[in-house]
Design a protein around this motif. Structure first.
Motif, PDB file in Angstrom:
ATOM      1  N   ASN A   1      -7.668   7.459 -33.821  1.00  0.00           N
ATOM      2  CA  ASN A   1      -9.069   6.784 -34.100  1.00  0.00           C
ATOM      3  C   ASN A   1      -9.451   6.013 -33.102  1.00  0.00           C
ATOM      4  O   ASN A   1      -8.554   5.287 -32.051  1.00  0.00           O
ATOM      5  CB  ASN A   1      -8.683   5.759 -35.400  1.00  0.00           C
ATOM      6  N   LEU A   2     -10.677   6.220 -32.445  1.00  0.00           N
ATOM      7  CA  LEU A   2     -11.217   5.592 -31.198  1.00  0.00           C
ATOM      8  C   LEU A   2     -12.427   4.653 -31.615  1.00  0.00           C
ATOM      9  O   LEU A   2     -13.173   5.128 -32.554  1.00  0.00           O
ATOM     10  CB  LEU A   2     -11.525   6.648 -30.200  1.00  0.00           C
ATOM     11  N   TYR A   3     -12.702   3.569 -30.815  1.00  0.00           N
ATOM     12  CA  TYR A   3     -13.521   2.501 -31.109  1.00  0.00           C
ATOM     13  C   TYR A   3     -14.172   2.170 -29.907  1.00  0.00           C
ATOM     14  O   TYR A   3     -13.467   1.888 -28.614  1.00  0.00           O
ATOM     15  CB  TYR A   3     -12.909   1.271 -31.949  1.00  0.00           C
ATOM     16  N   TRP A   4     -15.416   1.636 -29.690  1.00  0.00           N
ATOM     17  CA  TRP A   4     -15.932   1.113 -28.670  1.00  0.00           C
ATOM     18  C   TRP A   4     -16.403  -0.387 -29.360  1.00  0.00           C
ATOM     19  O   TRP A   4     -17.013  -0.389 -30.251  1.00  0.00           O
ATOM     20  CB  TRP A   4     -17.267   1.625 -28.210  1.00  0.00           C
ATOM     21  N   TYR A   5     -16.137  -1.357 -28.499  1.00  0.00           N
ATOM     22  CA  TYR A   5     -16.619  -2.651 -28.610  1.00  0.00           C
ATOM     23  C   TYR A   5     -17.372  -3.268 -27.533  1.00  0.00           C
ATOM     24  O   TYR A   5     -17.337  -2.863 -26.301  1.00  0.00           O
ATOM     25  CB  TYR A   5     -15.274  -3.523 -28.691  1.00  0.00           C
ATOM     26  N   TRP A   6     -18.134  -4.364 -27.443  1.00  0.00           N
ATOM     27  CA  TRP A   6     -18.895  -5.069 -26.670  1.00  0.00           C
ATOM     28  C   TRP A   6     -18.834  -6.541 -26.945  1.00  0.00           C
ATOM     29  O   TRP A   6     -18.541  -7.059 -27.930  1.00  0.00           O
ATOM     30  CB  TRP A   6     -20.414  -4.689 -26.908  1.00  0.00           C
ATOM     31  N   GLN A   7     -18.601  -7.167 -25.746  1.00  0.00           N
ATOM     32  CA  GLN A   7     -18.490  -8.521 -25.805  1.00  0.00           C
ATOM     33  C   GLN A   7     -19.136  -9.217 -24.693  1.00  0.00           C
ATOM     34  O   GLN A   7     -19.031  -9.028 -23.224  1.00  0.00           O
ATOM     35  CB  GLN A   7     -16.658  -8.778 -25.392  1.00  0.00           C
ATOM     36  N   ALA A   8     -20.130 -10.022 -25.138  1.00  0.00           N
ATOM     37  CA  ALA A   8     -21.170 -10.761 -24.264  1.00  0.00           C
ATOM     38  C   ALA A   8     -20.212 -11.749 -23.506  1.00  0.00           C
ATOM     39  O   ALA A   8     -19.047 -12.044 -24.206  1.00  0.00           O
ATOM     40  CB  ALA A   8     -22.334 -11.319 -24.780  1.00  0.00           C
ATOM     41  N   THR A   9     -20.564 -12.382 -22.351  1.00  0.00           N
ATOM     42  CA  THR A   9     -20.096 -13.475 -21.634  1.00  0.00           C
ATOM     43  C   THR A   9     -20.008 -14.520 -22.654  1.00  0.00           C
ATOM     44  O   THR A   9     -21.029 -15.230 -23.122  1.00  0.00           O
ATOM     45  CB  THR A   9     -20.675 -13.707 -20.285  1.00  0.00           C
ATOM     46  N   GLY A  10     -18.794 -15.088 -22.989  1.00  0.00           N
ATOM     47  CA  GLY A  10     -18.501 -16.033 -23.692  1.00  0.00           C
ATOM     48  C   GLY A  10     -18.473 -15.881 -25.239  1.00  0.00           C
ATOM     49  O   GLY A  10     -18.693 -16.741 -25.894  1.00  0.00           O
ATOM     50  N   GLY A  11     -18.760 -14.553 -25.491  1.00  0.00           N
ATOM     51  CA  GLY A  11     -19.017 -14.135 -26.854  1.00  0.00           C
ATOM     52  C   GLY A  11     -17.746 -13.497 -27.661  1.00  0.00           C
ATOM     53  O   GLY A  11     -16.776 -13.328 -26.968  1.00  0.00           O
ATOM     54  N   THR A  12     -17.969 -13.136 -28.642  1.00  0.00           N
ATOM     55  CA  THR A  12     -16.902 -12.466 -29.561  1.00  0.00           C
ATOM     56  C   THR A  12     -16.909 -11.115 -29.241  1.00  0.00           C
ATOM     57  O   THR A  12     -17.921 -10.593 -28.661  1.00  0.00           O
ATOM     58  CB  THR A  12     -16.918 -13.073 -30.826  1.00  0.00           C
ATOM     59  N   LEU A  13     -15.853 -10.396 -30.140  1.00  0.00           N
ATOM     60  CA  LEU A  13     -15.946  -8.911 -29.980  1.00  0.00           C
ATOM     61  C   LEU A  13     -17.026  -8.346 -31.010  1.00  0.00           C
ATOM     62  O   LEU A  13     -16.661  -8.605 -32.136  1.00  0.00           O
ATOM     63  CB  LEU A  13     -14.596  -8.468 -30.309  1.00  0.00           C
ATOM     64  N   GLN A  14     -17.598  -7.572 -30.651  1.00  0.00           N
ATOM     65  CA  GLN A  14     -18.543  -6.585 -31.653  1.00  0.00           C
ATOM     66  C   GLN A  14     -18.204  -5.339 -31.680  1.00  0.00           C
ATOM     67  O   GLN A  14     -18.288  -4.755 -30.608  1.00  0.00           O
ATOM     68  CB  GLN A  14     -20.028  -7.130 -31.205  1.00  0.00           C
ATOM     69  N   GLN A  15     -18.091  -4.722 -32.674  1.00  0.00           N
ATOM     70  CA  GLN A  15     -17.436  -3.141 -32.785  1.00  0.00           C
ATOM     71  C   GLN A  15     -19.057  -2.423 -32.744  1.00  0.00           C
ATOM     72  O   GLN A  15     -19.861  -2.781 -33.638  1.00  0.00           O
ATOM     73  CB  GLN A  15     -16.752  -2.948 -34.102  1.00  0.00           C
ATOM     74  N   LEU A  16     -18.912  -1.436 -31.773  1.00  0.00           N
ATOM     75  CA  LEU A  16     -20.233  -0.571 -31.848  1.00  0.00           C
ATOM     76  C   LEU A  16     -20.186   0.657 -32.524  1.00  0.00           C
ATOM     77  O   LEU A  16     -21.044   0.980 -33.241  1.00  0.00           O
ATOM     78  CB  LEU A  16     -20.608  -0.580 -30.375  1.00  0.00           C
ATOM     79  N   PHE A  17     -19.016   1.479 -32.309  1.00  0.00           N
ATOM     80  CA  PHE A  17     -18.776   2.622 -32.738  1.00  0.00           C
ATOM     81  C   PHE A  17     -17.448   3.093 -32.960  1.00  0.00           C
ATOM     82  O   PHE A  17     -16.477   2.237 -32.574  1.00  0.00           O
ATOM     83  CB  PHE A  17     -19.427   3.856 -31.805  1.00  0.00           C
ATOM     84  N   TYR A  18     -17.170   3.855 -34.027  1.00  0.00           N
ATOM     85  CA  TYR A  18     -15.732   4.491 -34.093  1.00  0.00           C
ATOM     86  C   TYR A  18     -15.947   5.971 -34.359  1.00  0.00           C
ATOM     87  O   TYR A  18     -16.654   6.495 -34.815  1.00  0.00           O
ATOM     88  CB  TYR A  18     -14.962   3.853 -35.396  1.00  0.00           C
ATOM     89  N   SER A  19     -14.722   6.445 -34.137  1.00  0.00           N
ATOM     90  CA  SER A  19     -14.554   8.020 -34.300  1.00  0.00           C
ATOM     91  C   SER A  19     -13.098   8.333 -34.751  1.00  0.00           C
ATOM     92  O   SER A  19     -11.915   7.741 -34.196  1.00  0.00           O
ATOM     93  CB  SER A  19     -14.684   8.637 -32.898  1.00  0.00           C
ATOM     94  N   ILE A  20     -13.117   8.869 -35.683  1.00  0.00           N
ATOM     95  CA  ILE A  20     -11.679   9.407 -36.217  1.00  0.00           C
ATOM     96  C   ILE A  20     -11.332  10.879 -35.846  1.00  0.00           C
ATOM     97  O   ILE A  20     -10.263  11.373 -35.949  1.00  0.00           O
ATOM     98  CB  ILE A  20     -11.664   9.094 -37.844  1.00  0.00           C
ATOM     99  N   THR A  21     -12.443  11.670 -35.462  1.00  0.00           N
ATOM    100  CA  THR A  21     -12.060  12.964 -35.147  1.00  0.00           C
ATOM    101  C   THR A  21     -13.094  13.489 -33.985  1.00  0.00           C
ATOM    102  O   THR A  21     -14.254  12.812 -33.940  1.00  0.00           O
ATOM    103  CB  THR A  21     -11.959  13.911 -36.301  1.00  0.00           C
ATOM    104  N   VAL A  22     -12.654  14.621 -33.220  1.00  0.00           N
ATOM    105  CA  VAL A  22     -13.689  15.130 -32.286  1.00  0.00           C
ATOM    106  C   VAL A  22     -14.990  15.406 -33.022  1.00  0.00           C
ATOM    107  O   VAL A  22     -15.072  16.199 -33.900  1.00  0.00           O
ATOM    108  CB  VAL A  22     -13.098  16.367 -31.539  1.00  0.00           C
ATOM    109  N   GLY A  23     -16.009  15.212 -32.211  1.00  0.00           N
ATOM    110  CA  GLY A  23     -17.340  15.429 -32.565  1.00  0.00           C
ATOM    111  C   GLY A  23     -17.976  14.601 -33.636  1.00  0.00           C
ATOM    112  O   GLY A  23     -19.081  14.755 -34.094  1.00  0.00           O
ATOM    113  N   GLN A  24     -17.267  13.637 -34.211  1.00  0.00           N
ATOM    114  CA  GLN A  24     -17.652  12.833 -35.101  1.00  0.00           C
ATOM    115  C   GLN A  24     -17.740  11.408 -34.823  1.00  0.00           C
ATOM    116  O   GLN A  24     -16.828  10.905 -34.364  1.00  0.00           O
ATOM    117  CB  GLN A  24     -16.697  12.916 -36.561  1.00  0.00           C
TER     118      GLN A  24
END
Lengths: 113, 111
Positions: free
Chosen positions: B32-55
């Protein structure tokens, strides 16, 4: 929905004193709880994970116990070290494959001599 | 042992320019793969996730998109950067037991 509330903002301690960072959660099921540590300019690293069988996870002197009755997973250490200075996040895992990790807002721990 | 690599390490880009960030994991099939974004001084925000190719599933888009072209690769992109895209982008992977492990991250500055 799922949510995590943790000690936020700046936490300043003197070396050798105990560390206690609070974490409580809201969830409609029995989630997994985690503590992550993030040192300056680095990625977060998994510090502790809750167990389902009431074991108390420990790592680098830190420990936390999941209390379902109070929905808490507080992070503790008996004696703070200078190297413990970092950001600490409590996180909750949602149900199901690929589910979301919900992070608290983070606590910046600064340990001074 | 599993290793996760992100590229580039850092980027400085102009507002309105395109962006592509990459993540590769080795030593684990079908993670399972995930993308997160963290603004400077901010917390972690999950953006996307994928459990399989193409999805790919979106959690919070922030005018970004993600794709998983290979089992071990996760791409984050946008055609037009905004100032608000500045921050620390983290890729993470997960085994079956719900915890996530983060890559080293990409630091993005949009000017």
């Amino acid at each position: 929905g799922d949510s995590v509330t943790q000690t936020e903002g700046l936490v300043t301690l003197t070396e050798g004193l105990p560390v206690m960072l609070n974490c409580t959660y809201q969830s409609t099921y029995s989630p997994f709880l985690f503590w992550y540590v993030q040192h300056l300019n680095e990625a977060p690293k998994l510090l502790l994970k809750s167990f389902t069988d009431n074991k108390r996870p420990e790592h680098q002197g830190f420990h936390a116990t999941l209390h379902k009755s109070s929905s808490s997973f507080h992070l503790q250490k008996s004696s703070a070290q200078l190297s413990d200075s970092a950001l600490y996040y409590c996180a909750l895992s949602g149900q199901g494959t690929g589910s979301k990790l919900s992070f608290g807002k983070g606590a910046k721990l600064t340990v001074s001599p | 042992a599993q290793t996760i690599h992100q590229w580039p390490v850092a980027e400085i880009k102009a507002v309105g320019s395109p962006l592509s960030l990459g993540c590769t994991i080795k030593g684990k099939s079908s993670p399972n793969l995930y993308w997160y974004w963290q603004a400077t001084g901010g917390t972690l925000q999950q953006l996307f996730y994928s459990i399989t190719v193409g999805q790919v599933e979106s959690v919070v888009q922030l005018n970004l998109s993600a794709s998983r072209p290979k089992d071990d690769q996760f791409i984050l992109s946008t055609e037009k950067l905004l100032l608000s895209h500045s921050g620390f982008y983290l890729c993470a992977w997960s085994p079956a037991s719900y915890e996530q492990y983060f890559g080293p991250g990409t630091r993005l500055t949009v000017l």
